[in-house]
Design a protein around this motif. Structure first.
Motif, PDB file in Angstrom:
ATOM      1  N   VAL A  11       0.842  -1.200   0.000  1.00  0.00           N
ATOM      2  CA  VAL A  11       0.000   0.000   0.000  1.00  0.00           C
ATOM      3  C   VAL A  11       0.873   1.244   0.000  1.00  0.00           C
ATOM      4  O   VAL A  11       0.630   2.204  -0.745  1.00  0.00           O
ATOM      5  N   MET A  12       1.920   1.234   0.817  1.00  0.00           N
ATOM      6  CA  MET A  12       2.805   2.387   0.878  1.00  0.00           C
ATOM      7  C   MET A  12       3.554   2.593  -0.430  1.00  0.00           C
ATOM      8  O   MET A  12       3.755   3.729  -0.880  1.00  0.00           O
ATOM      9  N   THR A  13       3.965   1.494  -1.062  1.00  0.00           N
ATOM     10  CA  THR A  13       4.636   1.606  -2.357  1.00  0.00           C
ATOM     11  C   THR A  13       3.712   2.255  -3.387  1.00  0.00           C
ATOM     12  O   THR A  13       4.122   3.132  -4.154  1.00  0.00           O
ATOM     13  N   SER A  14       2.455   1.816  -3.380  1.00  0.00           N
ATOM     14  CA  SER A  14       1.475   2.398  -4.300  1.00  0.00           C
ATOM     15  C   SER A  14       1.219   3.860  -3.981  1.00  0.00           C
ATOM     16  O   SER A  14       1.068   4.692  -4.877  1.00  0.00           O
ATOM     17  N   LEU A  15       1.170   4.188  -2.679  1.00  0.00           N
ATOM     18  CA  LEU A  15       0.923   5.567  -2.274  1.00  0.00           C
ATOM     19  C   LEU A  15       2.060   6.483  -2.701  1.00  0.00           C
ATOM     20  O   LEU A  15       1.831   7.582  -3.221  1.00  0.00           O
ATOM     21  N   TYR A 160      -9.848   9.886  -0.428  1.00  0.00           N
ATOM     22  CA  TYR A 160      -9.542  10.514  -1.712  1.00  0.00           C
ATOM     23  C   TYR A 160      -8.350   9.824  -2.372  1.00  0.00           C
ATOM     24  O   TYR A 160      -8.384   9.472  -3.552  1.00  0.00           O
ATOM     25  N   LEU A 161      -7.295   9.611  -1.606  1.00  0.00           N
ATOM     26  CA  LEU A 161      -6.097   8.987  -2.153  1.00  0.00           C
ATOM     27  C   LEU A 161      -6.392   7.571  -2.635  1.00  0.00           C
ATOM     28  O   LEU A 161      -5.927   7.155  -3.698  1.00  0.00           O
ATOM     29  N   GLN A 162      -7.154   6.828  -1.852  1.00  0.00           N
ATOM     30  CA  GLN A 162      -7.491   5.461  -2.253  1.00  0.00           C
ATOM     31  C   GLN A 162      -8.286   5.456  -3.559  1.00  0.00           C
ATOM     32  O   GLN A 162      -8.015   4.656  -4.458  1.00  0.00           O
ATOM     33  N   ARG A 163      -9.250   6.373  -3.674  1.00  0.00           N
ATOM     34  CA  ARG A 163     -10.061   6.444  -4.885  1.00  0.00           C
ATOM     35  C   ARG A 163      -9.211   6.783  -6.098  1.00  0.00           C
ATOM     36  O   ARG A 163      -9.333   6.170  -7.162  1.00  0.00           O
ATOM     37  N   GLU A 164      -8.306   7.750  -5.938  1.00  0.00           N
ATOM     38  CA  GLU A 164      -7.473   8.157  -7.055  1.00  0.00           C
ATOM     39  C   GLU A 164      -6.441   7.088  -7.418  1.00  0.00           C
ATOM     40  O   GLU A 164      -6.097   6.919  -8.591  1.00  0.00           O
ATOM     41  N   MET A 165      -5.965   6.362  -6.414  1.00  0.00           N
ATOM     42  CA  MET A 165      -5.017   5.283  -6.689  1.00  0.00           C
ATOM     43  C   MET A 165      -5.685   4.172  -7.492  1.00  0.00           C
ATOM     44  O   MET A 165      -5.069   3.571  -8.371  1.00  0.00           O
ATOM     45  N   LEU A 167      -8.238   4.653  -9.570  1.00  0.00           N
ATOM     46  CA  LEU A 167      -8.427   5.198 -10.918  1.00  0.00           C
ATOM     47  C   LEU A 167      -7.148   5.166 -11.723  1.00  0.00           C
ATOM     48  O   LEU A 167      -7.175   5.125 -12.952  1.00  0.00           O
ATOM     49  N   MET A 168      -6.021   5.193 -11.015  1.00  0.00           N
ATOM     50  CA  MET A 168      -4.728   5.220 -11.679  1.00  0.00           C
ATOM     51  C   MET A 168      -4.319   3.853 -12.214  1.00  0.00           C
ATOM     52  O   MET A 168      -3.417   3.734 -13.033  1.00  0.00           O
ATOM     53  N   GLN A 169      -4.995   2.806 -11.750  1.00  0.00           N
ATOM     54  CA  GLN A 169      -4.645   1.465 -12.199  1.00  0.00           C
ATOM     55  C   GLN A 169      -4.939   1.313 -13.689  1.00  0.00           C
ATOM     56  O   GLN A 169      -5.938   1.808 -14.182  1.00  0.00           O
ATOM     57  N   PRO A 170      -4.087   0.626 -14.446  1.00  0.00           N
ATOM     58  CA  PRO A 170      -4.319   0.429 -15.878  1.00  0.00           C
ATOM     59  C   PRO A 170      -5.527  -0.480 -16.096  1.00  0.00           C
ATOM     60  O   PRO A 170      -5.829  -1.316 -15.249  1.00  0.00           O
TER      61      PRO A 170
END
Length: 210
Positions: A11-15, A160-165, A167-170
């Motif tokens: 999770v931290m790596t993704s963040l 917010y961060l979780q939602r945007e992360m 959306l960022m997934q391919p």
């Protein structure tokens, strides 16, 4: 995304990756805007764009700062507040690195019981201790010393961060990426959140270790 989820290394790596990408896009947008709108020069501005990328820089901070994972969310809250309070100092490629190291350091001092001193953070950030001290003071005044982050505000930013992360997934095209960002017309980090803090609780001031 709850606070305990931040303890998960994946999770931290993704963040870290998401925050780097977000700040990269904000910086590039404001680099273009600065050609048309007058902007103030501050202690956060370097003479040239750093050779290290935003992601590599944030990864370096994450590797050596050893602060709690929550500090990175709080640092993001601080950057958002700073951008809202200082519209004439938009985040761009000349100041984003110094703003990053300063926001994480201030967040660690406010959130963690144990933290490194300014000299250590200066080494992590690739600057000298005197400059780190100036950056900290200017950042605190830029925030109006509004450092408290209520649990409600913290959770709002986490969501917010979780939602945007997600959306960022391919697969994710550029149009979708642009539409997912809530920067407002000024193209800073303003997320249009309201701090649901009935009062600004004052934390007992700790002597800054410099």
């Amino acid at each position: 995304m709850a606070a305990d989820q931040l303890e998960n290394p994946k999770v931290m790596t993704s963040l870290i990756t998401f925050l780097s990408s977000l700040l990269q896009r904000v910086s590039e947008s404001n680099d273009i805007n600065c050609q048309f709108q007058p902007q103030k020069i501050s202690v956060f501005h370097g003479l040239t764009r750093p050779t290290i990328s935003i992601q590599s820089y944030l990864e370096r901070i994450f590797k050596y700062a050893n602060c709690s994972p929550s500090c990175y969310v709080v640092a993001y809250v601080y950057l958002d507040r700073f951008a809202q309070r200082q519209p004439s100092l938009p985040i761009n490629s000349l100041n984003v690195h110094r703003l990053l190291i300063t926001s994480v350091m201030v967040a660690a001092k406010f959130m963690d019981d144990m933290y490194y001193n300014n000299a250590y953070y200066a080494k992590v950030g690739g600057i000298n201790t005197r400059e780190m001290n100036f950056l900290e003071v200017d950042f605190l005044f830029g925030l109006g010393f509004h450092l408290n982050v209520s649990p409600t505000t913290f959770q709002t930013y986490c969501c917010y961060l979780q939602r945007e992360m997600l959306l960022m997934q391919p697969p994710l095209d550029h149009a979708a990426a642009d539409s997912s960002l809530s920067f407002g017309k000024s193209l800073n980090l303003h997320l249009c959140f309201s701090d649901e803090e009935s009062s600004r609780q004052k934390r007992q001031q700790q002597q800054l270790a410099v």
